[in-house]
Design a protein around this motif. Structure first.
Motif, PDB file in Angstrom:
ATOM      1  N   UNK A  32       0.842  -1.208   0.000  1.00  0.00           N
ATOM      2  CA  UNK A  32       0.000   0.000   0.000  1.00  0.00           C
ATOM      3  C   UNK A  32       0.872   1.251   0.000  1.00  0.00           C
ATOM      4  N   UNK A  33       1.906   1.247   0.833  1.00  0.00           N
ATOM      5  CA  UNK A  33       2.827   2.389   0.875  1.00  0.00           C
ATOM      6  C   UNK A  33       3.516   2.560  -0.474  1.00  0.00           C
ATOM      7  N   UNK A  34       3.890   1.453  -1.111  1.00  0.00           N
ATOM      8  CA  UNK A  34       4.529   1.521  -2.417  1.00  0.00           C
ATOM      9  C   UNK A  34       3.629   2.149  -3.468  1.00  0.00           C
ATOM     10  N   UNK A  35       2.363   1.761  -3.468  1.00  0.00           N
ATOM     11  CA  UNK A  35       1.404   2.337  -4.428  1.00  0.00           C
ATOM     12  C   UNK A  35       1.278   3.843  -4.214  1.00  0.00           C
ATOM     13  N   UNK A  36       1.100   4.261  -2.962  1.00  0.00           N
ATOM     14  CA  UNK A  36       0.898   5.672  -2.673  1.00  0.00           C
ATOM     15  C   UNK A  36       2.155   6.493  -2.937  1.00  0.00           C
ATOM     16  N   UNK A  37       3.317   5.962  -2.585  1.00  0.00           N
ATOM     17  CA  UNK A  37       4.556   6.711  -2.832  1.00  0.00           C
ATOM     18  C   UNK A  37       4.862   6.784  -4.322  1.00  0.00           C
ATOM     19  N   UNK A  38       4.519   5.737  -5.078  1.00  0.00           N
ATOM     20  CA  UNK A  38       4.673   5.794  -6.528  1.00  0.00           C
ATOM     21  C   UNK A  38       3.782   6.861  -7.143  1.00  0.00           C
ATOM     22  N   UNK A  39       2.545   6.964  -6.647  1.00  0.00           N
ATOM     23  CA  UNK A  39       1.636   8.014  -7.116  1.00  0.00           C
ATOM     24  C   UNK A  39       2.171   9.402  -6.753  1.00  0.00           C
ATOM     25  N   UNK A  40       2.751   9.519  -5.550  1.00  0.00           N
ATOM     26  CA  UNK A  40       3.317  10.808  -5.135  1.00  0.00           C
ATOM     27  C   UNK A  40       4.462  11.219  -6.045  1.00  0.00           C
ATOM     28  N   UNK A  41       5.331  10.255  -6.394  1.00  0.00           N
ATOM     29  CA  UNK A  41       6.453  10.553  -7.288  1.00  0.00           C
ATOM     30  C   UNK A  41       5.961  10.971  -8.666  1.00  0.00           C
ATOM     31  N   UNK A  42       4.974  10.244  -9.191  1.00  0.00           N
ATOM     32  CA  UNK A  42       4.429  10.576 -10.512  1.00  0.00           C
ATOM     33  C   UNK A  42       3.749  11.939 -10.497  1.00  0.00           C
ATOM     34  N   UNK A  43       3.018  12.239  -9.425  1.00  0.00           N
ATOM     35  CA  UNK A  43       2.328  13.519  -9.321  1.00  0.00           C
ATOM     36  C   UNK A  43       3.323  14.674  -9.276  1.00  0.00           C
TER      37      UNK A  43
END
Length: 596
Positions: A32-43
């Motif tokens: 879950x943390x990986x998904x959210x941090x990946x979205x943060x990086x992309x954003x």
């Protein structure tokens, strides 16, 4: 509302503890943390690049290019205004130092607003031309995701720290599409003693974040054309490593000088004006300083060597190799100053990307010079890549991160040996000058760094005397008669009593043994007062005395207790070896929990 949410979370935690093992649950939480941090990086990358594209191509005005002198100032000003307007209750900090401080002394607590505030401030800073990188802000954002998710689920300090590291690993993996580098970064910077149980959650978080970010950015950051490396070029890689190692020392000194300069400017808006205008002037003279600067390195790897000087006021001299080399070298020093000015003025970012740019430009300068003078013929792209790894490893004191990150983002695994040689040598040169990285040094100076080379010293420096003062002692006044207090004093659990004035000024000590001797004499005709039995304290401590000095004093004086007084001489209490050792054991247990 909050109480209902708390009860719901507690019920969920109670249920999952009976149905799911803690280890398996951490794996799920890491994903879950990986998904959210990946979205943060992309954003963050998307938002920053949209701002850059609008200012450079989408915004049309007759005198637009004159605004390039003001764009960096505007970006830093917007960042400062956001922080002062919207972050009222919390504290906003930039760089990786706050993360290390959170792990060492704040129970791995990272404030929730960092999830979005780091993205907003970094995007406007870099998008408007701030000469810094996006990696430190997105790492902080990812770490905040992991920290807050762990605390929301009621996890322990060890588990929250692991999720924090998962967020950092996912952020690096998402920003660079480099999952291995994300894992290595988390272990090397945030989890300095690696243990097997943390590997699987880090691996899953990093891989997941990389996949998520790749959905938005599938293009490889750099491309390198290389047929391998030659043994006879090793001496030049060693020379490159020495140059970058020495430059990292310069960067460390420049970092301290620029920080001191801006620290003396008390008004945040004055910092913005001074730093923003200075940065605008630097970007005007050296256009490659605008934003992250990856475009320049990408062009150099493709063989467009004039890209460094093109679009500058000196572009008409790009036919002269000597001018190109001089301009590139000046750009290297200008990049380091521009980065530090951006951060000092109030912009948000980090030294991750600038380190890569500086190393790449130094590698290009050396290789181009070698080929130009005819001393040898070397592959320029190889030296650019090696320089990037060496600069990252030496400036950030993260050699493994430098090696694996550059190998991943360039596809240059064939150059592993040159990468290892240049990075190792430059790192050793940098570390010989300063033991700790620019991120860890402030904590080390304050005694807050969790170091595993000298656990005793580290733990003692983490402890503060003022929190160990014991105040449940029976005090006496100098003119009081001893026999009037004997009954109460003998019931006390301590065998030492401070002698204080009415204003609680410390005068000395009375020991229980002397009281017993007085009782045995039983001479009622000559009443004794406490000042007659008072003895000077072996040593008097100030509340800010370091624990190492306290223990040394106790050892020299063979004392188990020592009094603590403030600057006016007012008695605050005693500190005992027992209290120190109990706190010491508690912190050791906490470190063991952190590394388990």
């Amino acid at each position: 509302m909050y109480e209902s949410l708390t009860r719901a979370v507690n019920k969920i935690n109670s249920y999952r503890k009976t149905k799911i093992s803690n280890r398996n649950f951490l794996v799920f939480a890491a994903v879950v943390v990986g998904i959210l941090s990946g979205l943060a990086a992309a954003l963050l990358k998307s938002l920053t690049h949209h701002i850059e594209d609008f200012l450079q191509t989408g915004f049309h005005w007759q005198y637009k290019y004159y605004l390039y002198l003001l764009f960096p100032f505007i970006g830093i000003l917007l960042s400062v205004l956001y922080v002062r307007r919207f972050i009222v209750k919390g504290k906003f900090e930039t760089g990786l130092t706050p993360l290390l401080r959170s792990i060492s002394g704040r129970s791995s607590r990272v404030e929730f607003h960092n999830i979005y505030s780091q993205i907003i401030t970094a995007a406007v800073t870099v998008g408007f031309g701030g000469s810094t990188g996006l990696e430190a802000p997105v790492v902080t954002s990812g770490s905040s995701i992991g920290s807050n998710l762990g605390r929301f689920l009621g996890l322990s300090y060890r588990e929250v720290t692991l999720l924090l590291a998962c967020g950092a690993a996912g952020a690096i993996a998402g920003a660079f599409n480099s999952p291995i580098a994300g894992i290595v970064f988390a272990i090397e910077i945030l989890l300095p003693e690696f243990t097997i149980p943390v590997f699987i959650p880090l691996l899953l978080a990093s891989a997941t974040a990389s996949v998520v970010a790749r959905l938005f950015y599938s293009e490889q950051l750099f491309y390198i054309v290389s047929q391998g490396w030659e043994t006879k070029a090793l001496i030049w890689y060693v020379i490159l490593a020495c140059l970058i190692g020495l430059f990292s020392i310069y960067f460390i000194k420049a970092n301290q000088a620029v920080k001191s300069f801006f620290y003396r400017i008390k008004s945040p808006y004055r910092r913005v004006v001074v730093g923003g205008l200075a940065l605008g002037a630097l970007v005007f003279l050296f256009p490659t300083l605008y934003g992250e600067g990856y475009v320049t390195i990408k062009n150099l790897l493709l063989g467009d060597y004039n890209s460094v000087i093109n679009n500058s006021i000196f572009s008409s001299y790009n036919e002269f190799p000597a001018v190109l080399l001089l301009f590139t070298l000046l750009t290297v020093f200008a990049k380091s100053i521009a980065t530090l000015v951006t951060l000092g003025a109030g912009g948000n970012g980090g030294t991750f990307a600038p380190s890569l740019i500086i190393g790449g430009l130094l590698g290009f300068t050396l290789a181009y010079t070698i080929n130009l003078t005819g001393l040898a013929h070397v592959n320029v792209g190889n030296f650019i890549v090696a320089g990037m790894a060496a600069a990252l490893g030496s400036i950030m004191h993260a050699p493994l991160t430098g090696i694996f990150l550059i190998a991943e983002i360039t596809g240059g695994y064939i150059l592993m040996v040159p990468l290892m040689i240049t990075t190792a040598i430059s790192y050793l040169i940098s570390r010989s000058y300063q033991k700790h990285s620019i991120y860890a040094k402030p904590l080390a100076d304050a005694g807050e760094l969790m170091s595993h080379e000298d656990k005793d010293t580290t733990v003692l420096r983490m402890m503060k005397l003022k929190y160990l003062i014991e105040k449940d002692f029976s005090a006496v006044e100098p003119q009081e008669q001893v026999r009037s207090r004997l009954s109460g004093l003998f019931k006390s659990r301590h065998n030492i009593y401070p002698v204080l004035t009415e204003e609680r000024v410390f005068l000395g000590l009375v020991y229980a043994e002397d009281l017993f001797q007085q009782v045995l004499k039983n001479n009622a005709e000559q009443p004794v007062i406490f000042s007659e039995l008072m003895q000077p304290a072996p040593q008097v401590l100030a509340p800010d005395t370091e624990l190492q000095a306290v223990l040394a004093g106790m050892e020299n004086e063979q004392a188990w207790l020592l009094p603590v007084v403030d600057s006016r001489g007012v008695f605050l209490g005693f500190v005992s070896k027992t209290a120190i050792f109990n706190k010491y054991r508690a912190l050791l247990a906490r470190q063991a929990d952190y590394l388990a």
